[in-house]
Scaffold this active site. Structure first.
Site, PDB file in Angstrom:
ATOM      1  N   ASP A  36       0.797  -1.369  -0.017  1.00 43.09           N
ATOM      2  CA  ASP A  36       0.035  -0.116   0.066  1.00 43.09           C
ATOM      3  C   ASP A  36       0.862   1.193  -0.047  1.00 43.09           C
ATOM      4  O   ASP A  36       2.129   1.272   0.552  1.00 43.09           O
ATOM      5  CB  ASP A  36      -0.977   0.015   1.289  1.00 43.09           C
ATOM      6  CG  ASP A  36      -2.053   1.053   1.094  1.00 43.09           C
ATOM      7  OD1 ASP A  36      -2.466   1.445   0.102  1.00 43.09           O
ATOM      8  OD2 ASP A  36      -2.666   1.240   2.157  1.00 43.09           O
ATOM      9  N   ASN A  84     -10.842  -2.806  -6.147  1.00 47.19           N
ATOM     10  CA  ASN A  84      -9.747  -2.045  -6.956  1.00 47.19           C
ATOM     11  C   ASN A  84     -10.513  -1.620  -8.307  1.00 47.19           C
ATOM     12  O   ASN A  84     -10.252  -0.763  -8.741  1.00 47.19           O
ATOM     13  CB  ASN A  84      -8.708  -2.613  -7.134  1.00 47.19           C
ATOM     14  CG  ASN A  84      -7.793  -2.419  -6.004  1.00 47.19           C
ATOM     15  OD1 ASN A  84      -6.856  -3.074  -5.792  1.00 47.19           O
ATOM     16  ND2 ASN A  84      -7.905  -1.608  -5.153  1.00 47.19           N
TER      17      ASN A  84
END
Ligand code: FPP
Length: 258
Positions: A36, A84
């Site tokens: 991330d 996503n």
């Protein structure tokens, strides 16, 4: 003389700055990483988000190499989540392109390091060209007996658990299983990669403190390690720091202190 010796001894004791200095570093059998912070890394440099993902992919190469050298047996990385797809079409397309490029360019290095590549996620829902890369990587790396790199792609833990529940329900409906036979092992056995052991250590960089739908069942007893470093900057030194912290953990799996 005795007083001088004992004074010297206590001085020597005080000089040791880190009592864990000589502690043996334990290497997790299975390390899981949420990669991330790519977007913020790019923003800090006034670059488009896809430049952050590219830097993140380069860092994944370094991480694979470092983990294989350290003796990690399974490395699972969160590369694309079921959520996503909600990002812009441009960003999703760049992540798909990067995926294809990564495995085409990186496979010789993976082969040299003996790394077997596997994938977990809702793979059948992926575009055909991605599925082809997945099938090719799995097939060409199957005989390698080094570390296993598990790429979670179009992965979501809730979707994985719903899929497992559906398969179990089917087994029950078709008479292969009785409802009272369903236990934790049945569920584990219906996950995407049932032979992969649960992660020992889960790392999330970038200053976020959540699992974000990653390995919720498998991480029940994983040790967690968080860092403020953004993924593209997460270095081998950060990895060693995580291993050092993991080495000091007392894992009880719900049992009492021994
Ligand atoms: C989260 O960062 C990261 C992702 C959604 C993608 C991770 C993908 C890579 C590291 C690329 C390499 C992998 C392969 C195999 C192609 P973010 O964009 O949410 O960062 P932010 O929170 O700073 O916005």
């Amino acid at each position: 003389m005795g007083r001088i010796r004992s004074g010297l001894r206590s001085l020597l004791r005080r000089k040791d700055p880190d009592p864990s200095r000589d502690a043996v570093t334990r290497i997790p059998v299975h390390l899981a990483v949420i990669m991330d912070g790519n977007g913020r890394w790019a923003k800090q440099r006034s670059l488009p988000r896809k430049a952050g993902h590219r830097a993140g992919a380069e860092n994944l190469r370094r991480l694979v190499d470092a983990c294989a050298r350290a003796g990690v047996r399974y490395l699972t990385v969160f590369a694309f989540s079921t959520e996503n797809w909600n990002r812009s079409a441009d960003e999703v397309a760049s992540l798909m392109d990067l995926f294809v490029e990564f495995f085409e360019r990186f496979d010789p290095e993976l082969a040299d390091a003996g790394v077997r590549v596997r994938f977990c996620g809702d793979l059948d829902a992926l575009p055909q060209r991605i599925l082809e890369v997945i099938r090719t990587s799995e097939r060409t790396s199957r005989g390698r007996n080094g570390m296993q790199l598990v790429v979670a792609f179009n992965y979501g833990s809730r979707r994985e658990l719903a899929h497992a529940a559906r398969e179990i329900a089917r087994d029950v409906a078709e008479g292969r299983l009785r409802p009272d036979e369903v236990d934790e092992g049945t569920l584990s056995g219906h996950l995407y990669l049932p032979d992969v052991p649960d992660p020992d250590l889960l790392i999330r960089p970038s200053g976020e403190y959540r699992l974000s739908n990653f390995l919720l069942w498998q991480a029940a007893y994983s040790e967690l390690w968080f860092s403020d470093v953004l993924w593209p900057d997460f270095s081998e030194r950060d990895l060693q720091e995580a291993f050092a912290s993991y080495s000091k953990r007392n894992r009880r799996f719900g049992g009492a202190e021994s």
